[in-house]
Design an enzyme around this catalytic site. Structure first.
Site, PDB file in Angstrom:
ATOM      1  N   PHE A   1       0.934  -1.289   0.061  1.00 47.21           N
ATOM      2  CA  PHE A   1      -0.080  -0.003   0.064  1.00 47.21           C
ATOM      3  C   PHE A   1       0.879   1.293   0.082  1.00 47.21           C
ATOM      4  O   PHE A   1       0.371   2.371   0.507  1.00 47.21           O
ATOM      5  CB  PHE A   1      -0.940  -0.133   1.264  1.00 47.21           C
ATOM      6  CG  PHE A   1      -1.798  -1.442   1.249  1.00 47.21           C
ATOM      7  CD1 PHE A   1      -2.493  -1.855   0.449  1.00 47.21           C
ATOM      8  CD2 PHE A   1      -1.478  -2.166   2.386  1.00 47.21           C
ATOM      9  CE1 PHE A   1      -3.404  -2.963   0.617  1.00 47.21           C
ATOM     10  CE2 PHE A   1      -2.116  -3.258   2.561  1.00 47.21           C
ATOM     11  CZ  PHE A   1      -3.100  -3.894   1.543  1.00 47.21           C
TER      12      PHE A   1
ATOM     13  N   ILE B   1       1.893  -7.483  -5.075  1.00 46.19           N
ATOM     14  CA  ILE B   1       1.934  -7.270  -3.576  1.00 46.19           C
ATOM     15  C   ILE B   1       0.287  -7.436  -3.132  1.00 46.19           C
ATOM     16  O   ILE B   1      -0.252  -6.992  -2.279  1.00 46.19           O
ATOM     17  CB  ILE B   1       2.334  -5.545  -3.143  1.00 46.19           C
ATOM     18  CG1 ILE B   1       1.265  -4.838  -4.396  1.00 46.19           C
ATOM     19  CG2 ILE B   1       3.590  -5.295  -3.672  1.00 46.19           C
ATOM     20  CD1 ILE B   1       1.273  -3.336  -3.754  1.00 46.19           C
ATOM     21  N   GLY B   2      -0.266  -8.572  -3.767  1.00 43.93           N
ATOM     22  CA  GLY B   2      -1.664  -8.789  -3.739  1.00 43.93           C
ATOM     23  C   GLY B   2      -2.637  -8.392  -4.867  1.00 43.93           C
ATOM     24  O   GLY B   2      -3.689  -8.446  -5.007  1.00 43.93           O
TER      25      GLY B   2
ATOM     26  N   ALA C   1       0.019  -2.572 -13.176  1.00 48.91           N
ATOM     27  CA  ALA C   1      -0.473  -3.542 -14.016  1.00 48.91           C
ATOM     28  C   ALA C   1      -0.395  -3.420 -15.472  1.00 48.91           C
ATOM     29  O   ALA C   1      -0.197  -4.033 -16.408  1.00 48.91           O
ATOM     30  CB  ALA C   1      -2.032  -3.763 -13.531  1.00 48.91           C
TER      31      ALA C   1
ATOM     32  N   LEU D   1      -7.984  -6.406 -16.991  1.00 46.04           N
ATOM     33  CA  LEU D   1      -7.207  -7.415 -17.474  1.00 46.04           C
ATOM     34  C   LEU D   1      -7.652  -8.783 -16.901  1.00 46.04           C
ATOM     35  O   LEU D   1      -7.575  -9.628 -17.557  1.00 46.04           O
ATOM     36  CB  LEU D   1      -5.737  -7.110 -17.068  1.00 46.04           C
ATOM     37  CG  LEU D   1      -4.889  -5.836 -17.719  1.00 46.04           C
ATOM     38  CD1 LEU D   1      -3.808  -5.482 -17.011  1.00 46.04           C
ATOM     39  CD2 LEU D   1      -4.903  -6.036 -19.193  1.00 46.04           C
TER      40      LEU D   1
ATOM     41  N   PRO E   1     -10.844  -9.527 -14.516  1.00 41.79           N
ATOM     42  CA  PRO E   1     -12.014  -8.773 -13.862  1.00 41.79           C
ATOM     43  C   PRO E   1     -12.041  -9.360 -12.211  1.00 41.79           C
ATOM     44  O   PRO E   1     -12.750  -8.501 -11.397  1.00 41.79           O
ATOM     45  CB  PRO E   1     -13.264  -9.224 -14.586  1.00 41.79           C
ATOM     46  CG  PRO E   1     -12.682  -9.590 -15.700  1.00 41.79           C
ATOM     47  CD  PRO E   1     -11.341 -10.015 -15.748  1.00 41.79           C
TER      48      PRO E   1
ATOM     49  N   GLU F   1      -5.915   1.648  -7.231  1.00 37.47           N
ATOM     50  CA  GLU F   1      -5.936   2.713  -5.993  1.00 37.47           C
ATOM     51  C   GLU F   1      -7.368   3.506  -6.246  1.00 37.47           C
ATOM     52  O   GLU F   1      -7.848   4.171  -5.407  1.00 37.47           O
ATOM     53  CB  GLU F   1      -4.910   3.803  -6.278  1.00 37.47           C
ATOM     54  CG  GLU F   1      -3.497   3.081  -6.130  1.00 37.47           C
ATOM     55  CD  GLU F   1      -2.399   4.041  -5.973  1.00 37.47           C
ATOM     56  OE1 GLU F   1      -1.426   3.769  -5.291  1.00 37.47           O
ATOM     57  OE2 GLU F   1      -2.253   4.900  -6.562  1.00 37.47           O
TER      58      GLU F   1
END
Lengths: 316, 211, 738
Positions: free
Chosen positions: C245, C472-473, C516, C621, C623, C696
């Site tokens: 984050f 990172i998840g 991404a 990319l 869903p 974000e």
């Protein structure tokens, strides 16, 4: 966590004998180990009291309920007699901590859990409870979550337990055995101590004295309510909590959590029930000395009581 | 998983009960000790069962169950998120009950049976709850996930056993609902906040159990 | 590959794998606990010693003396690192305070020593035996008090400190309807579940760090600068990251001290921050004071909009660019934005999920709700009326690359049942709950960053992707596998993705929601290069060759892709670089948040009952993981709205509530069902993937939707986050609360 030696007591006698030469009892460990990691607690010897067969719940001959000191919070909350006759206790237990913690935390340990004051938890900060004479960091610092009544200039830490608040409203007694084998029963009203000038002394227990059980008097009947208000929906300490029993004959009793150094109960508050939530709150907080950050708790006590009265009326 | 873990399992399974495991604490962390170390001075021996295997460990009494699993048994699936009982990442099942393994000493678990995430399933043989977490994307970074899954497995058992929760309306009647699941899972924090997906995964497993 | 003209039709548009919901390919490893995180590398660094960080007990001042003797002679202690023993250290370009403090102390809990021992228990105990004498100095810890001393920050990633168009003061003065309010947001902590952790090992003068870091290349650069060693002597390995984050964007003390500790101890050392150290030792999102002025006509059409922001940081730090979205979101000819930065001696402020917008929209979108009320225009309609299809500061010559803001508002409102909202506050009651609905715009800049990858294929048609990109998840593993599968015409199961290793090509990394889109675009470029090689080997013209079903095909001639790659396999590497499309076009992601809350009529407890949102972020990319990103961000928005706040002790200069029992983040019970709609959108100016970021966007505006719902439920307008019980009770007079 300072080095310690560890022994497992096989009997109550064994445990208190071991403690007489300077040791701390460990039961669930959920609070003690937390504090030992931070060296807020530094026992040199741990006596594991999980295997003393103090994990039974049984009716007393008088019709009350004796709860073994090692009964886990989950087991206590789920016990059929508790659910039926002491629902306020079930509710309070279930409002506390998390499922995982309740599976470990014990009846005795819950009574003895220490404050969540952040200055108590940060060992670089002044704290009279942790280090007598070092001052109170919270009084003029971050005090939003702390106590508003029963405090002193030395300490404004709150007692964090939910269970103990219900125990207080039920007039439980804490049964102990001392190192010399002496047994006594301490009314919960007297069990916890106010900070005064000695905030590091939190209860009546003498060194090496072991809680063996908590005894509840005969069931009160009536309507039991536990109302806990916190900053998120679960897994958080109370800003304010209220345990209430309305006995059905016009009698009411109230105990409060989150606002005092001990489970808080004032006779005048019980007596004020007929005059409504505001009067109960006023009586309960007669000697309140909040900080600017936690003054809202006074109003929140009244609001929580109002909510609780509504909740009670909504039920048959 | 490290090959040595596989080896140890094989040894254990072949070796029968109550065997001492010099390789576990003594050799693995002890081999590189500095001369001045007095590790061993106050060591305690504890023996318990982890995921069906009996293990015997020589431990510093200060070692939590969590660190015994992660550092000594190298079962790193159980996570350390806070080490203070504030997050739930370390949740394991001891005698079938979920607890925070960070707030209990390993030496207090003599004779206990411990199940960790590794004991529930493997990548090629997932436990139904693990599979449901994948299907419902019940995780993101994955760090709280083993704790969530251990907790979820236990929660269904607790509801089945009729243990009430803060969300239970009638203390005498415990029924499975989303509100019950959310309350009961609240001791497992997920900062990525896969919360609705986790609840969906648990719901699916619960429905499968009933069927 | 240079991306400087809009994308045309390309193999990604087939949408057989990309754009289709996939389970995460790293899922089985994560749900079985077999994915190795930084502190768990028994495989790579066996017998690592344990390091424990000692943090400063003061916020500002200096260390007079350190007595290490007791600690040195404690059981199992191998070495102790302090500023006196560490040797000369530099500082990474991206760090504000030094990662190892002393003798000067810059903030509370700044690392001042590392104690290394043979066991975790011994290290932790020995760390308590350090005797450190400090000379504290007076510090500045109160943003409101320092506001008057704030200065204009230098231009950073958020653009210039100030922008203007038209004449704001004049435009605002003449407006028929005015909103002029101040809002505050508190310091916040990332509170990712995995503490910052590193295992370090030296091999001669080469250092390997198994760490938890979002930005591999930055970590290499900043570690090299700090240790004063060449970058090629440092390897960073970070395949799994337990949440970041923004808190793991930068090299932190765990990594530096693990490296120094491993050098001092002569063996691998691992270090994790203890949870109570994290809020004060690491970075946090800075508190803000924001003033927003909006001038509109009686129909709510905005003529003037101004947003001024004050935040604080350590000397040399940067501002919280909370006015960013106000530059682009709404129409209006007379405009002003300004950021001012005060020096504070609190811990280092830095990026946290959606820096700028996350807190900027907490303020702006309450202001818009206030404008809606002042004009009597429905809040959704108000935002539609103020839509603008170009950068309103630059004018129509700088259009948005794509902007489906209005569609998000309309479709989101419809799905949520917004028409059932009662505009008058305090009118809806459900038992003890006052019920209200609120909404807010979502907006986040679309950043892009150059990103490289290499892709290989073996004789069996198995594809391997390597890039230093991190997951990172966010789902990076899966979208990269999807991208390679789509580009090369192989099933996703035939793709292995390796991430988070500085031996791999440099990527964009994970930050600013650029990861991404940028990283898949980089892999796209590498795949184009590999396709060219494969086509050449087949003797086909590359631009007519089709890659599908494991075949490389031209007309009715085809060869299995593995056979073409041959026994020795075939590799290609490239990177994507972005040209001036980001200047020619304003690029951003959009959405609309909707929220229904209940507020207890007596106690003012707030419960979120429903949340929903519609979002436009280019091609989605995956869903499945994109939805998870959005609901997770919405939840962080709920946290910001209702509970998250680092309490500042203005005497001692530290964050008081520095653990997870006291810094509250949402738990399961706080979060109901969350509905997410992604609009169909392809942004051909963003990248060949035609995607934009989404990780974000979900937090941007979410908290304001909660705030506006509370207002609708109660009639209480709070402008000071978080919106806690005490603040609501303080304003109950005249509200719908009992």
């Amino acid at each position: 966590m300072k080095p310690f030696t560890y022994s497992r007591a096989a009997s109550v006698e064994d445990a208190v004998a071991a403690a007489s030469s300077g040791g701390r009892f460990i039961a669930g460990g959920t609070n003690l180990l937390d504090l030992m990691k931070l060296q807020i607690e530094t026992p040199s010897h741990l006596i594991d009291v999980n295997h003393l067969e103090l994990d039974r719940i049984e009716r007393t001959p008088e019709g009350g309920l004796r709860i073994g000191a090692m009964v886990r919070n989950t087991a206590l909350a789920a016990h059929p007699d508790v659910r039926r006759d002491y629902a306020v206790l079930s509710r309070a237990l279930l409002a506390g901590a998390s499922g995982q913690l309740r599976n470990k935390a014990t009846t005795a340990g819950n009574l003895l859990q220490r404050t969540r004051c952040p200055y108590f938890y940060d060992t670089r900060m002044p704290c009279n409870k942790r280090k007598p004479g070092s001052g109170c960091g919270a009084l003029k610092g971050g005090s939003r979550s702390l106590a508003i009544v029963g405090t002193s200039d030395a300490c404004i830490a709150q007692h964090p337990s939910d269970m103990a608040v219900a125990m207080r409203v039920l007039d439980a007694a804490v049964d102990t055995v001392a190192a010399d084998g002496t047994r006594r029963s301490i009314p919960i009203a007297d069990f916890h101590l106010l900070p005064g000038d000695t905030p590091h002394i939190e209860n009546q227990l003498k060194p090496g004295e072991l809680i063996t059980s908590v005894t509840l008097p005969n069931p009160l009947g009536g309507t039991h309510v536990y109302r806990k208000v916190r900053d998120r929906s679960s897994y958080a300490f109370a800003l304010v909590s209220v345990a209430a029993v309305f006995d059905g004959q016009g009698g009411s009793r109230f105990a409060f959590g989150g606002i005092a150094p001990k489970p808080w109960r004032v006779a005048a508050a019980d007596a004020a029930a007929a005059a409504g939530a505001g009067a109960v709150a006023q009586a309960a907080l007669a000697d309140a000395r909040p900080t600017a950050q936690n003054a809202f708790k006074q109003q929140l006590v009244a609001s929580t009581l109002t909510s609780l009265f509504r909740q009670k009326e909504a039920r048959p | 998983m490290a090959p040595d873990h596989v080896t140890r399992r094989a040894v254990l399974q072949g070796g029968g009960a109550a065997m001492a495991l010099p390789g576990v604490a003594g050799a693995e962390t002890g081999a590189m000790l500095s001369p001045e170390s007095n590790r061993g001075r106050d060591m305690s021996t504890v023996e318990f069962t982890v995921n069906g295997d009996r293990v015997q460990l020589q431990l510093d009494p200060r070692t939590t169950l969590l660190d015994a699993l992660r550092e000594h048994l190298q079962l790193t699936g159980t996570k350390k998120g806070c080490d203070h009982g504030q997050c739930g990442a370390c949740t394991v099942l001891v005698e079938g009950q979920r607890i925070n393994s960070c707030l209990t000493l390993a030496v207090m678990h003599e004779g206990d049976s411990v199940t960790t995430i590794e004991g529930l399933g493997t990548p090629k043989n997932l436990h139904p709850m693990q599979r449901a977490f994948v299907t419902h994307d019940g995780y993101q970074c994955g760090y709280c996930t083993p704790g969530q899954i251990c907790s979820a497995v236990a929660v269904l058992g607790e509801i089945e056993a009729g243990i009430p929760s803060h969300a239970t309306e009638d203390l005498e009647h415990v029924v499975l609902s989303d509100a019950e699941l959310r309350e009961r899972m609240s001791g497992n924090i997920c900062r990525c906040a896969a919360y609705p997906n986790i609840i969906a995964a648990i719901r699916e497993v619960a429905a499968g159990d009933e069927a | 590959m240079k991306f400087d003209t809009p994308a045309t039709t390309n193999p990604i548009d087939r949408g057989r794998v990309v754009g289709v919901a996939h389970d995460r390919i790293d899922g089985p490893a994560k749900v079985t606990g077999t994915a190795p995180y930084a502190y768990e590398r028994h495989d790579a660094a066996p017998q690592a010693a344990y390091g424990w960080i000692v943090g400063s007990a003061i916020a500002k001042g200096k260390i007079d003396a350190m007595d290490l003797r007791a600690a040195q002679s404690a059981p199992g202690v191998l070495a102790i690192v302090t500023h006196q023993t560490a040797g000369p250290l530099g500082k990474g370009a991206r760090n504000t305070a030094h990662l190892l403090g002393g003798p000067i102390i810059e903030h509370y809990d700044q690392a001042v020593a590392l104690v290394i021992a043979d066991s975790f228990e011994n290290a932790r105990d020995a760390a308590r035996l350090l005797r450190i004498d400090y000379s504290p100095e007076k510090g500045r810890y109160d943003l409101a008090a320092e506001r008057g001393h704030a200065t204009v920050p230098k231009e950073g990633f958020g653009g210039p400190a100030d922008t203007a168009a038209g004449n704001f003061e004049a435009g605002f003065a003449k407006a028929a309807v005015k909103v002029d309010q101040s809002y505050t947001t508190p310091d916040q902590s990332h509170a990712m579940m995995e503490p910052h952790a590193t295992t370090a090992a030296w091999d001669g003068d080469s250092l390997t760090l198994w760490t938890s870091n979002q930005m591999v290349a930055w970590a290499v650069e900043d570690m090299a600068a700090t240790l004063k060693i060449p970058k090629d002597k440092i390897r960073i390995v970070t395949p799994y990251i337990g949440g970041g984050f923004g808190g793991k964007l930068f090299l932190r003390a765990d990594a530096l001290l693990a490296a120094l500790g491993a050098r001092a101890a002569g063996r691998p050392v691992k270090v994790a921050l203890a949870r109570p150290q994290i809020p004060n030792n690491t970075t946090h999102r800075a508190a803000t004071i924001q003033r927003i002025r909006i001038g509109a006509d009686r129909d709510g059409i905005i003529g003037a909009i101004g947003h001024e922001v004050w935040s604080g940081d350590l000397p040399g730090g940067g501002p919280e660019v909370a006015a960013q979205q106000t530059r682009l979101l709404y129409r209006g000819t007379d405009r002003l934005t300004a950021h001012r930065l005060a020096e504070l001696d609190l811990p280092e402020a830095n990026a946290m999920r959606a820096p700028g917008e996350a807190v900027g929209l907490l303020a702006l979108e309450i202001a818009m709700d206030e404008l809606a009320e002042a004009t009597g225009v429905d809040p959704v309609e108000l935002r539609i009326r103020n839509d603008v299809q170009y950068d309103p500061e630059a004018g129509p010559q700088r259009p948005f690359s794509s902007r489906k803001f209005v569609e998000c508002l309309r479709q989101g409102a419809e799905r949520f049942g917004w028409e059932r909202r009662v505009p008058q506050p305090g009118q809806v009651r459900d038992g003890r709950w006052l019920v209200g609905m609120g909404m807010a715009a979502a907006f986040r800049n679309n950043l892009v960053a150059k990103s490289g990858a290499r892709v290989g294929i073996d004789g069996r048609g198995h594809v391997v992707v390597e890039t230093d990109m991190t997951d990172i998840g966010t789902g990076s593993y899966t979208i990269l596998a999807q991208t390679a599968a789509e580009m090369l015409g192989v099933p996703i199961e035939a793709v292995t993705v390796r991430l988070g290793d500085s031996l791999f090509p440099k990527s964009a990394g994970s930050g600013g929601q650029f990861g991404a889109n940028s990283a898949t675009a980089g892999l796209y470029a590498a795949c184009v290069a590999l396709r060219e090689k494969l086509a050449a080997k087949a003797g086909f013209p590359a631009n007519q060759t089709v890659f599908e079903d494991g075949l490389v095909r031209l007309g009715n001639q085809s060869q299995p892709i593995g056979a073409l790659a041959g026994e020795e396999g075939m590799w290609a590497e490239d990177r994507i670089e972005f040209g001036k499309l980001t200047q020619d076009y304003a690029q951003a992601t959009f959405g609309a948040h909707f929220c229904e809350v209940g507020v207890d009529v007596d106690t003012a407890e707030v419960r979120v009952r429903r949340m929903g949102g519609a979002f436009a972020a280019g091609r989605i990319l995956n869903p499945k993981s994109a939805r998870s990103q959005v609901i997770g961000a919405m939840t962080m928005g709920v946290g910001a709205a209702l509970m998250e706040e680092l309490h500042v002790d203005k005497r001692f200069g530290f964050f008081v509530n520095h653990d997870m029992a006291e810094y509250l983040v949402p738990v399961h019970a706080d979060i109901p069902e969350q509905d997410v709609l992604f609009l169909d959108e392809l942004d051909d100016k963003s990248s060949p993937m035609k995607a934009k970021g989404v990780g974000e966007l979900g937090i941007c505006g979410a908290g304001a939707a909660v705030a506006n719902a509370i207002y609708n439920a109660t009639g209480i307008r709070l402008r000071d986050y978080p919106l806690t019980i005490d603040k609501l009770l303080a304003q109950r007079e005249g509200s719908a609360l009992a």
